[in-house]
Motif scaffolding. Structure first.
Motif, short mmCIF file in Angstrom:
data_model
loop_
_atom_site.label_atom_id
_atom_site.label_comp_id
_atom_site.label_asym_id
_atom_site.label_seq_id
_atom_site.Cartn_x
_atom_site.Cartn_y
_atom_site.Cartn_z
N GLU A 114 -5.20 3.77 -8.25
CA GLU A 114 -5.33 4.33 -6.91
C GLU A 114 -4.63 5.69 -6.83
OE1 GLU A 114 -7.33 3.07 -4.83
OE2 GLU A 114 -6.64 1.21 -3.89
N ILE A 115 -5.00 6.47 -5.81
CA ILE A 115 -4.17 7.60 -5.40
C ILE A 115 -2.94 6.99 -4.73
CG2 ILE A 115 -3.99 9.67 -4.00
CD1 ILE A 115 -7.06 9.84 -4.08
N LYS B 253 -11.46 4.39 -16.14
CA LYS B 253 -11.73 3.69 -14.89
C LYS B 253 -11.83 4.67 -13.72
CE LYS B 253 -8.07 1.15 -15.14
NZ LYS B 253 -7.00 0.18 -14.83
N PRO B 254 -12.72 4.41 -12.75
CA PRO B 254 -12.73 5.20 -11.51
C PRO B 254 -11.67 4.68 -10.55
CG PRO B 254 -14.48 3.59 -11.43
CD PRO B 254 -13.84 3.45 -12.79
N LEU B 255 -11.27 5.50 -9.61
CA LEU B 255 -10.33 5.06 -8.58
C LEU B 255 -10.99 4.00 -7.70
CD1 LEU B 255 -9.15 8.64 -7.67
CD2 LEU B 255 -7.57 6.82 -8.38
N LEU B 256 -10.22 2.99 -7.31
CA LEU B 256 -10.75 1.97 -6.41
C LEU B 256 -11.04 2.57 -5.04
CD1 LEU B 256 -8.67 -1.23 -7.22
CD2 LEU B 256 -11.06 -0.79 -7.72
N HIS B 257 -10.15 3.41 -4.55
CA HIS B 257 -10.35 4.15 -3.30
C HIS B 257 -10.11 5.62 -3.63
CE1 HIS B 257 -9.22 0.07 -1.90
NE2 HIS B 257 -10.17 0.29 -1.00
N ASN B 258 -11.18 6.39 -3.68
CA ASN B 258 -11.04 7.76 -4.19
C ASN B 258 -10.84 8.81 -3.10
OD1 ASN B 258 -13.63 8.35 -3.12
ND2 ASN B 258 -14.61 7.65 -5.01
N THR B 259 -10.66 8.37 -1.83
CA THR B 259 -10.59 9.31 -0.73
C THR B 259 -9.37 9.05 0.15
OG1 THR B 259 -13.00 9.45 -0.70
CG2 THR B 259 -11.84 10.31 1.22
N GLY B 260 -8.66 10.12 0.46
CA GLY B 260 -7.55 10.05 1.41
C GLY B 260 -7.83 10.95 2.60
#
Length: 642
Positions: free
Chosen positions: A376-377, A469-476
């Motif tokens: 995650e971020i 791996k891609p981020l599970l939640h890629n937006t903040g």
């Protein structure tokens, strides 16, 4: 008819067996079993000094749950006859509950497991309006308590009885001090380790979207209804309602510059993107026993049955931060969250009168960390000319250092007396340079187009971990009120932006065709009912008929009407509407799709819209649905073309 019922049943199964939240591999939602005879519409949660879980309910009960972490908890009724207690706390061998009209201490003096003393700590008047909810208490470090009072609802927020729309401080001896007003529906609030107070707000009149605000004594948070009591001798707020005129086109941040007593939010939760009705706030003080987010804040959402995550920072005395998605899939609408002694999170839920994506009428669950760390971020910090992102595991050099892996968009909400706000003044920024740390755990983004007072959507869709791996939640979503040093150094970008396409003018026919010289052949009226329902679930027309359909929204929520083709089109359109993101509001949450026949816009409460169209020539079952995010699963009906 049998075919129609089979179709509806299969559609519901599709909803029930929707794809599981990917975060479930890292955080498990565990049911706390509830006996059949207990209606646990959770209003408040508190652990006593024996590690028993106290649960207050909207039915006016307080239950004690022994062994709440086990598969076989034991329930006992501690108290009953209360008036919808929407908050519970435990201190000095007694529970404190906030009823609609008072703060009450409940004690079990004879030790039989039932309350035998009910002491009114402080009471306030009630108007009898259904919307007069009261919340709390929360304890301050010195032992005083905080309570928040919901506004009444009469087509708009109103303070029909004293101190509605206020934050109150109450001592254990019953002395009350009003602290702040401008609150509309303050279901969630908390006190951080410094003793600073924050509350969450739901979209409504004067509230463009869900938000979290830092409240200090004398603050005005935006809704002017509570200013009715600002002239009281003990009021610290020195504003009158007429001091808050409706200036069209101004954001709350801009308005606060014009009227300094107005307090801008610390964090915005973009409506329908990060929930629709924010509720409780819980700070991770587990010392790392709940994953990699120590010190961060979790915020529940009642309407979307989900929890969001907030990274908060304080810059020169100003609070601001970034909101992220966290986990979906709870059984009902989340109202309360507390930590268990095992560092799991108890989540209390209810949906009566407050529809939610979780279909259970109520529930009690625990959120348990698996011990594995999601990618995650982790944090998002403001810089004078960009943002500093940190990650929970190293990112690859090729993706993490590439500006093309990131995108930034800024936008805002209008501050006005209208219910909610569309997204306004949206602009794309530019990430033109990235400095990735050697260990891959942080990325310094240099950005053009940052704007004070705006929400900054930063997407890292292209970023991958070193394992791919891609981020599970890629937006903040960062709410930028200030920057370190106080001077914004981000260069401007052009303001041109692509206009989102509407679903097509022919699909929203609001004018009767001139060829209808004799007018419509059929006139239909469709309304709404509480609980995410149309007031008619079946409408009937003849194939090829000229139809005038008037949709009236008498609910206190936003709705639209979208008529789609037969078959599984209704589920596909519902899914497409959830993917619109920031474009959703300006597109009326109606995606571009050949599956859509006709639609209205998003209707405010107490408004209507009329469509003129020719019914399909092919007989069949044409579904109609509200595509406002979170509504489509249940707010449906059938246009039967014969």
């Amino acid at each position: 008819m049998r075919a129609f019922l089979t179709f509806v049943f299969c559609s519901l199964l599709g909803v029930l067996f929707a794809q599981q939240d990917p975060m479930s591999a890292y955080y498990k939602i565990v049911d706390v079993p509830i006996p059949d005879e207990v209606v646990l519409e959770v209003g408040g949660l508190a652990l006593n000094d024996q590690d028993q879980l106290g649960v207050s309910t909207r039915r006016g009960e307080v239950w004690l749950i022994d062994r709440p972490y086990s598969k076989n908890p034991a329930y006992s009724l501690f108290a009953k006859g209360l008036h919808e207690p929407l908050g519970l706390a435990f201190r000095d061998n007694g529970f404190y509950a906030t009823q609609r009209g008072e703060l009450t201490r409940l004690e079990d003096r004879d030790g039989n497991g039932k309350a035998d003393v009910f002491r009114t700590v402080y009471s306030w008047p009630l108007s009898g309006n259904y919307h007069d909810y009261s919340y709390g208490p929360k304890f301050l470090p010195d032992g005083d308590m905080l309570v928040t009072l919901n506004l009444s609802w009469i087509g708009h927020g109103a303070s029909l009885s004293k101190w509605r729309g206020w934050l109150l401080k109450i001592t254990p001896e019953g002395d009350m001090e009003p602290l702040a007003t401008g609150l509309r529906s303050p279901a969630g609030f908390m006190v951080n380790e410094k003793g600073d107070i924050f509350y969450t707000e739901n979209q409504g009149d004067w509230v463009g979207s869900g938000r979290m605000t830092h409240l200090e004594k004398g603050d005005f948070a935006g809704n002017p209804a509570g200013l009715r009591w600002a002239a009281e001798p003990n009021s610290p707020v020195k504003l009158a309602a007429e001091s808050i005129p409706d200036y069209p086109g101004m954001s709350l941040f801009e308005y606060a510059k014009k009227v300094p007593a107005v307090k801008a939010p610390a964090v915005w939760f973009p409506h329908t993107i990060l929930g629709i009705s924010t509720s409780d706030i819980l700070v991770d003080n587990t010392g790392g026993q709940f994953g990699p987010f120590e010190g961060q804040w979790f915020v529940g959402d009642q309407g979307h049955s989900k929890i969001m995550r907030v990274y908060m920072e304080e810059i020169d005395g100003v609070y601001q931060g970034a909101a992220f998605g966290f986990i979906d899939g709870f059984a009902s609408g989340i109202l309360r969250m507390i930590w268990g002694s095992d560092n799991s999170m108890f989540v209390g839920m209810t949906s009566r009168g407050w529809p939610a994506t979780g279909k259970a009428p109520y529930g009690l669950q625990r959120l348990v960390w698996s011990g594995k760390t999601p990618f995650e971020i982790k944090t998002m910090q403001a810089q004078p000319d960009g943002f500093l992102l940190t990650f929970t595991e190293p990112v690859s050099n090729s993706t993490g250092s590439d500006p093309a892996s990131y995108a930034i968009t800024t936008f805002n909400y209008e501050y006005h007396k209208t219910y909610g706000s569309p997204i306004v003044d949206q602009q794309d920024g530019e990430v033109y340079q990235v400095e990735l740390s050697e260990d891959g755990l942080s990325a310094r983004l240099f950005v053009k187009g940052m704007r004070l007072g705006f929400i900054h959507q930063v997407a890292a869709e292209g970023v991958r971990s070193r394992a791919g791996k891609p981020l599970l939640h890629n937006t903040g979503y960062y709410t930028l009120n200030t920057v370190p040093g106080g001077q914004l150094k981000s260069a401007a970008v052009g303001s041109a932006e692509d206009e989102a396409a509407d679903a097509g003018p022919t699909k929203r026919p609001n004018t009767m065709p001139t060829s209808w010289t004799d007018g419509p052949e059929v006139e239909l009226n469709l309304g709404t009912k509480p609980g995410l329902k149309y007031d008619e679930t079946v409408l009937m027309v003849d194939a090829g008929a000229k139809v005038k359909l008037t949709f009236s929204n008498s609910d206190d929520m936003l709705h639209n009407l979208v008529i789609v083709k037969p078959g599984d089109a209704v589920d596909k359109v519902a899914e497409l509407s959830m993917q619109l993101g920031l474009k959703g509001e300006e597109m009326n949450y109606v995606p571009e799709s050949d599956l859509i026949l006709y639609h209205t816009g998003i209707l405010q409460p107490e408004t209507s819209e009329t469509l003129y169209f020719t019914a399909p020539k092919e007989p069949g079952y044409y579904m109609y649905v509200c595509t406002f995010p979170g509504h489509a699963q249940v707010m449906r009906g059938t246009l039967m073309v014969e």
